[in-house]
Write an enzyme that holds these catalytic residues in place. Structure first.
Site, mmCIF file in Angstrom:
data_model
loop_
_atom_site.group_PDB
_atom_site.id
_atom_site.type_symbol
_atom_site.label_atom_id
_atom_site.label_comp_id
_atom_site.label_asym_id
_atom_site.label_seq_id
_atom_site.Cartn_x
_atom_site.Cartn_y
_atom_site.Cartn_z
ATOM 1 N N PHE A 109 4.109 56.224 35.863
ATOM 2 C CA PHE A 109 4.759 57.537 35.976
ATOM 3 C C PHE A 109 5.832 57.760 34.918
ATOM 4 O O PHE A 109 6.199 58.896 34.620
ATOM 5 C CB PHE A 109 5.357 57.709 37.383
ATOM 6 C CG PHE A 109 6.708 57.072 37.600
ATOM 7 C CD1 PHE A 109 7.861 57.846 37.553
ATOM 8 C CD2 PHE A 109 6.826 55.726 37.883
ATOM 9 C CE1 PHE A 109 9.108 57.277 37.768
ATOM 10 C CE2 PHE A 109 8.065 55.152 38.108
ATOM 11 C CZ PHE A 109 9.212 55.926 38.046
ATOM 12 N N LYS A 110 6.319 56.676 34.308
ATOM 13 C CA LYS A 110 7.380 56.822 33.296
ATOM 14 C C LYS A 110 6.900 57.665 32.102
ATOM 15 O O LYS A 110 7.704 58.260 31.395
ATOM 16 C CB LYS A 110 7.837 55.447 32.801
ATOM 17 C CG LYS A 110 8.243 54.473 33.912
ATOM 18 C CD LYS A 110 9.499 54.892 34.623
ATOM 19 C CE LYS A 110 9.831 54.016 35.811
ATOM 20 N NZ LYS A 110 10.462 52.757 35.540
ATOM 21 N N ASP A 111 5.579 57.719 31.890
ATOM 22 C CA ASP A 111 5.050 58.528 30.787
ATOM 23 C C ASP A 111 5.386 60.006 30.944
ATOM 24 O O ASP A 111 5.480 60.737 29.957
ATOM 25 C CB ASP A 111 3.518 58.400 30.711
ATOM 26 C CG ASP A 111 3.076 57.031 30.233
ATOM 27 O OD1 ASP A 111 3.750 56.446 29.376
ATOM 28 O OD2 ASP A 111 2.039 56.539 30.733
ATOM 29 N N THR A 144 9.156 51.214 32.396
ATOM 30 C CA THR A 144 9.965 51.999 31.457
ATOM 31 C C THR A 144 9.814 51.467 30.037
ATOM 32 O O THR A 144 9.708 52.234 29.083
ATOM 33 C CB THR A 144 11.451 51.977 31.865
ATOM 34 O OG1 THR A 144 11.615 52.768 33.033
ATOM 35 C CG2 THR A 144 12.340 52.552 30.783
#
Length: 493
Positions: A109-111, A144
């Site tokens: 999800f960090k993308d 991250t």
């Protein structure tokens, strides 16, 4: 409405969004927060017709109005790097909707934020007439790091240094980072845990003598962690997107409240949901899901934050965290912007390892529900969802789903629920394969392909073939030596 940024600890105010994004962390050690949380001023029905990039522009420009080329930044960030046309997927299984946030280049999800941050940062630097190279510092518990590296790799005028716990990430997460080949990247494994890495990065930011030396050599520091407001704001978008998508699918009615369940260690992802709620998304509960490092569960339950405990290494390593940095922002908002009180909490956390909030903040915490799971429960949940719902999930998503099931049992709440699915199951192949009854004796890389064959789910393109890449970064250091390693990489003595 004009918007500006100030420190949660009161030392800085009246910062423009560009200044806040470039600085990353306030000089007093606080985090930047907006002077106001702007409101959604269009009907949900209209928002539901927007593409993800259009909705991102609508939401983000409310927080960052002075980024002149914001539309161009967004279009560049959310391009064909994502293997989903919609950038995120909302998949209904097991009586809930899973908000799949892992369809970007690094399968996590960090993308969703770190694809955009380099564009925001370079635009902000230009706006602020900064002529120094920006050095991005990041501490990572697994995801991250690679997402930041992928975003900043090769970006002119930047360098990125990522610290990760050498024995605290999955083999695939580690391989993703240490194979990053661009010359402006530096990846260091530390002998310690994520909290050590995060504390080390914060200490570097607080070292004025080092910052002065870097400045003399043409460098300035900034952050890619969710302490940077430029990282947090883009995460608000997918909460708004999921709500209006549910509306268009007829799953909820306009104005009907939903629950969001978020697996979180550093509190940034769930905080973005809190911001979305304050913008006008109808939220019943924000359900905070933890693993055995359940410091957030204890805080939500008691109002006492206590990091004085042993960090447990679990099969959901991205949540193996005891110091949740973004909770500071929530405390600021719940205290009515009382920066003096927030500073006292943070000073106590630093000096004594714990703090306790007053009754007023405890009352406001009722918006949140906290739960946690054991490693065995996590594996059982993956097995259950695979066998009963034909849905393959990673360990972090399983933590969230199990906490939701516990919440529903204990409260009887049947509010429609969205679960943030934060990583591809292929990033944690040993745990996922074991959970669904496969022989998990092979290495994690071979298991990716075995798991794909077993489940008929494709290996994400960002992971496919990663085991064949050359390892570029081999440096490790003690947690006390992070500053020296940074100086060596930059050639600053």
């Amino acid at each position: 409405m004009s918007i500006y940024y100030k420190s949660t600890r009161g030392g800085q105010s009246d910062m423009s969004c560009s200044q806040a994004i470039v600085k990353g962390l306030a000089d007093d050690g606080g985090l930047f927060v907006p002077s106001d949380i702007p409101k959604i001023d269009l009907p949900f029905e209209k928002l539901a017709k927007m593409k993800y990039t259009e909705l991102a522009f609508y939401i983000i420009q409310k927080f960052f109005p002075e980024i002149d080329n914001l539309k161009e930044c967004i279009e560049s960030a959310y391009d064909e790097k994502f293997d989903s046309k919609d950038k995120v997927e909302l998949v209904e299984r097991c009586g809930v909707s899973f908000l799949e946030l892992y369809h970007g280049p690094t399968a996590a999800f960090k993308d969703m934020a770190l694809s955009l941050l380099p564009y925001l940062l370079t635009s902000s630097a230009k706006k602020s007439s900064i002529d120094k190279d920006i050095v991005i510092l990041a501490a990572t518990s697994g995801d991250t790091g690679k997402a930041a590296l992928a975003g900043f790799a090769g970006v002119e005028g930047t360098k990125i240094v990522v610290f990760f716990p050498n024995d605290g990430v999955s083999a695939i997460q580690k391989m993703q980072m240490v194979t990053q080949s661009e010359s402006n990247t530096c990846v260091i494994g530390i002998d310690g845990n994520f909290d050590d890495a995060q504390t080390g990065v914060k200490n570097i930011f607080a070292d004025n003598e080092l910052k002065e030396k870097l400045s003399e050599n043409g460098f300035m520091l900034s952050s890619a962690n969710s302490i940077n407001i430029g990282r947090l704001v883009p995460q608000i978008v997918y909460y708004v997107y999921s709500y209006v998508k549910l509306l268009s699918q007829g799953k909820v009615k306009d104005g009907e409240k939903v629950n969001f369940v978020v697996p979180t260690g550093n509190f940034g992802n769930i905080l973005a949901g809190y911001y979305a709620m304050n913008m006008g998304i109808p939220v019943n509960k924000l359900i905070c899901a933890s693993n055995e490092n359940n410091v957030l569960f204890d805080f939500i339950s008691t109002g006492v934050y206590d990091r004085k405990r042993e960090l447990v290494k679990t099969n959901s390593p991205s949540m193996d965290i005891l110091v949740s940095s973004n909770l500071e922002r929530l405390l600021y908002h719940l205290s009515g912007g009382n920066s003096g009180e927030v500073k006292k909490f943070m000073d106590k956390l630093s000096s004594e390892g714990s703090y306790s909030v007053g009754q007023d903040i405890k009352n406001k915490l009722s918006l949140f529900y906290g739960g946690f799971t054991s490693e065995d429960q996590t594996l059982e949940t993956i097995k259950y969802a695979y066998e009963n719902c034909s849905y393959l999930m990673d360990t972090h998503t399983a933590v969230a789903y199990k906490v939701y099931e516990d919440y529903k049992k204990s409260t009887g709440d049947d509010t429609y629920t969205v679960i943030a699915s934060t990583a591809s199951p292929f990033k944690f192949t040993k745990s996922v394969s074991t959970a669904i009854g496969m022989d998990a004796d092979e290495d994690e890389f071979q298991l990716m392909y075995e798991l794909s064959k077993e489940s008929s789910v494709k290996v994400p393109y960002g992971l496919d073939g990663i085991e064949k890449k050359e390892i570029v970064h081999k440096t490790t250091c003690g947690k006390q030596s992070m500053e020296n390693v940074l100086s060596d990489f930059l050639g600053v003595k």
